[in-house]
Scaffold this active site. Structure first.
Site: not given
Length: 251
Positions: A119, A137
């Site tokens: 991420k 996320d």
């Protein structure tokens, strides 16, 4: 599914034309540090901490040689400051040893660095190097599941599923816009369904209040009035439109 996903993408683009990374940074190293600090912390809080941090540690070598107690004290407000200090010091050392002190620009190299997962790597690639990436996320995963784009919980599987629906060139901006939407309208516990511009294409419409007046109170962020206009709940004078009904809002 592809047609509906791309309609949602276009509606999000109209709703959030100025969506962007909400972390403040001037270079790839600053973005990398800020993204590490943002774990379990709001972007607003990170942005309050980073000016002094960036001034004190302008280079990777500065993080590598940082005094631990001083570094921990500077980043303490972001939470988990001991682990984050470990990551920042390790990051600095790894950048100096492997990359001449510079943040690399490939996913494969980034994820080998301390404190950087997939991420974080995609945030860095998309915002520091203009390499398209999907930032999965909590908001992103939650919303794409609500829209029926995937049932996956695993971020890598979510990336793959969304990547098959949305053109690669759109990935970075889509990530920003989905995250903006999750923070402003499509809340986890009580989404503002009756004020959502995606109502017509969302299979989860009705998960939150569909009454326009009730939903309007749930809309957050500096764009709130414009978002309500886009959903047809405000006139050009900013006043609520009394003719709008829950059914009309949902289409």
């Amino acid at each position: 599914m592809v047609r509906r996903a791309r309609r949602i993408m276009r509606t999000l683009a109209a709703a959030y034309p100025d969506a962007h990374c909400e972390l403040n940074f001037d270079d790839p190293l600053q973005l990398t540090v800020a993204t590490i600090l943002s774990a379990q912390c709001t972007d607003k809080r990170v942005n309050e901490v980073t000016p002094k941090l960036f001034a004190r540690y302008p280079t990777a070598a500065d993080y590598a040689g940082a005094d631990r107690a001083e570094l921990e004290e500077l980043i303490r407000p972001t939470g988990f400051y001991r682990n984050k200090a470990n990551s920042l010091m390790g990051l600095g050392a790894a950048l100096v040893e492997r990359h001449d002190g510079r943040v690399p620009s490939t996913l494969e190299e980034l994820v080998r660095l301390p404190g950087i997962g997939r991420k974080t790597a995609n945030v860095i690639l998309g915002n520091a190097f203009d390499v398209p990436g999907l930032t999965v996320d909590t908001h992103f995963g939650r919303l794409v599941r609500r829209w029926g784009w995937t049932e996956a919980e695993d971020p890598v599987k979510i990336e793959k599923a969304v990547g098959e629906l949305i053109p690669r060139k759109e990935w970075t901006m889509l990530s920003h816009r989905v995250i903006f939407h999750g923070r402003r309208i499509c809340h986890a516990r009580r989404p503002a369904c009756g004020a959502c511009p995606l109502a017509r294409d969302c299979p989860s419409y009705g998960h939150g209040p569909t009454d326009p007046a009730t939903a309007a109170e749930l809309v957050r962020g500096p764009e709130a009035e414009r978002l309500l206009e886009l959903a047809g709940l405000r006139g050009t004078d900013g006043e609520a439109d009394p003719s709008v009904t829950p059914e009309a809002s949902a289409g």
